[in-house]
Design an enzyme around this catalytic site. Structure first.
Site, short mmCIF file in Angstrom:
data_model
loop_
_atom_site.label_atom_id
_atom_site.label_comp_id
_atom_site.label_asym_id
_atom_site.label_seq_id
_atom_site.Cartn_x
_atom_site.Cartn_y
_atom_site.Cartn_z
CD GLU A 36 65.21 29.73 71.55
OE1 GLU A 36 66.57 29.89 71.26
OE2 GLU A 36 64.73 30.77 72.22
CB CYS A 37 65.01 21.85 70.08
SG CYS A 37 65.82 20.09 69.65
N GLY A 38 65.91 22.06 66.98
CA GLY A 38 65.31 21.12 65.56
C GLY A 38 64.26 20.28 65.76
CB THR A 40 61.03 22.90 68.60
OG1 THR A 40 62.04 23.22 69.26
CG2 THR A 40 59.70 23.80 68.99
#
Length: 161
Positions: A36-38, A40
């Site tokens: 759920e990371c920028g 990803t």
């Protein structure tokens, strides 16, 4: 690199006991990941590196971590399903670990000492920090989360020569 490096215990995302010796190659790319990371979408680029260079001796190893912004909340099964479904990940993934602090996985303790970050800091600052390890571990290079996987191609080609 010491023999100890090759015997660091690892557990795959499906629960299999392994060591780095099981993945010895001309080059190993170790990455701490999150769903759920920028950053990803870098899974796509990591998979491309795996597809392009695995036959030439590159191994990509992904280690999910929930230490940065709680961006990897799922179970190991949920993480594996997410990576396969959304990004077609086929490179080896491992159980969720910690990369900093007293519970940091021994692999990351070792890598951070051998390849410190900006201004000599050993601490990993965010998801998708990458470590490129050459044949026999002669060199370990650290790349920031902002370094896109495709930007590592030249270094990988150099190691694989």
């Amino acid at each position: 690199m010491t023999d100890n490096f090759w015997t660091i215990p690892l557990v795959t995302i499906t629960g299999e006991q392994r060591t780095l010796a099981d993945f010895s190659a001309n080059a190993i790319l170790v990455v701490n990941t999150a769903s759920e990371c920028g950053f990803t979408p870098q899974y796509r680029g990591l998979e491309r590196l795996w597809q392009d260079y695995n036959g030439q001796g590159l191994v990509v190893l992904g280690f999910p971590c929930n230490q940065f912004g709680r961006q990897e909340k799922g179970s190991n099964q949920e993480i594996a399903t997410f990576c396969e479904t959304h990004f077609g990940v086929t490179f080896p993934l491992f159980e969720k670990i910690e990369v900093n602090g007293e519970n940091a996985h021994p692999l990351f303790v070792y890598l951070k000492k051998r390849a410190p970050g900006l201004l000599g800091s050993e601490k990993i600052k965010w998801n998708f920090t990458k470590f490129l390890i050459s044949n026999q571990g002669k060199t370990i290079e650290r790349f920031s989360p902002t370094a896109k996987p495709e930007e590592l191609s030249a270094k990988i080609k150099e190691i694989l020569k």
